[in-house]
Design an enzyme around this catalytic site. Sequence first.
Site, PDB file in Angstrom:
ATOM      1  N   HIS A 151       0.811  -1.223   0.000  1.00  0.00           N
ATOM      2  CA  HIS A 151       0.000   0.000   0.000  1.00  0.00           C
ATOM      3  C   HIS A 151       0.843   1.271   0.000  1.00  0.00           C
ATOM      4  CE1 HIS A 151       0.480  -0.306   4.483  1.00  0.00           C
ATOM      5  NE2 HIS A 151       0.508   1.027   4.377  1.00  0.00           N
TER       6      HIS A 151
ATOM      7  N   ASP B 270       0.019  -7.597   1.277  1.00  0.00           N
ATOM      8  CA  ASP B 270       0.503  -6.225   1.472  1.00  0.00           C
ATOM      9  C   ASP B 270       2.030  -6.139   1.444  1.00  0.00           C
ATOM     10  OD1 ASP B 270       0.180  -3.522   1.741  1.00  0.00           O
ATOM     11  OD2 ASP B 270       0.020  -3.548   3.923  1.00  0.00           O
TER      12      ASP B 270
ATOM     13  N   SER C 189       4.800   2.463   7.913  1.00  0.00           N
ATOM     14  CA  SER C 189       4.402   1.341   7.054  1.00  0.00           C
ATOM     15  C   SER C 189       5.571   0.885   6.205  1.00  0.00           C
ATOM     16  CB  SER C 189       3.244   1.761   6.140  1.00  0.00           C
ATOM     17  OG  SER C 189       2.073   1.989   6.866  1.00  0.00           O
TER      18      SER C 189
END
Length: 221
Positions: free
Chosen positions: A108, A142, A220
């Site tokens: 993402h 992911d 992230s």
Amino acid sequence: MKITLSRVTIAILLIGFGVSLPYLWAEIAAPAAAGQPQRPAPSQIAADDLTPDERVNITVYEKANRSVVNITTKVRSEDFFFFGEMESEGSGTGCVIDDLGHIITNSHVVEDAVQNHGTITVTMFDSSTYEAAVVGTDAPNDLAVLRVKAPADKLFPVEMGDSSNLKVGLRVFVIGNPFGLERTLTTGVISSLNRTLPVNEVRIIKGIIQTDAAINPGNSG
């Protein structure tokens, strides 16, 4: 809060208010001349002054922080309201995994750039930057792999661990770039194992490791 100013700083400040330097210096130097003890110069922290936890924190950070990179994405799109172009940016974290320049991050983090033909820039530990190419993505899990053409002295592959031996309560170290603050360390413990995480209406990631370590936007990866 106690604020300590050096003699030179005090002199500069008071001269601005019309205090003569000879008088001022005589007043400041008087305690020293009278034999009063002086504040010792700051010294480096000795290893014996650290707690066992602090030694571990420092060792882990010094060993791994150069493997962590900052990832920035930029995407240009048409602004139909103003009849021009607008640029959107995103950021995240990744880590070097080999000597060939491969970097692993979350899907993402680069998803918008991949879908809209944007650019991906990787900032290394020494602030040098390189344009990254996407090797592949695994949206259901992911994950994404990037590659940069960086010289060998910029690449410090992270040492991989074995998640099959993890236990709830083990210590966790997180090194990332929250809010663009590069290579920030936070700590915590493993709170639970094998969690599931719904990503959207159709995607669920399994085998998640839950931790209470502080993680913010930009971590992230």
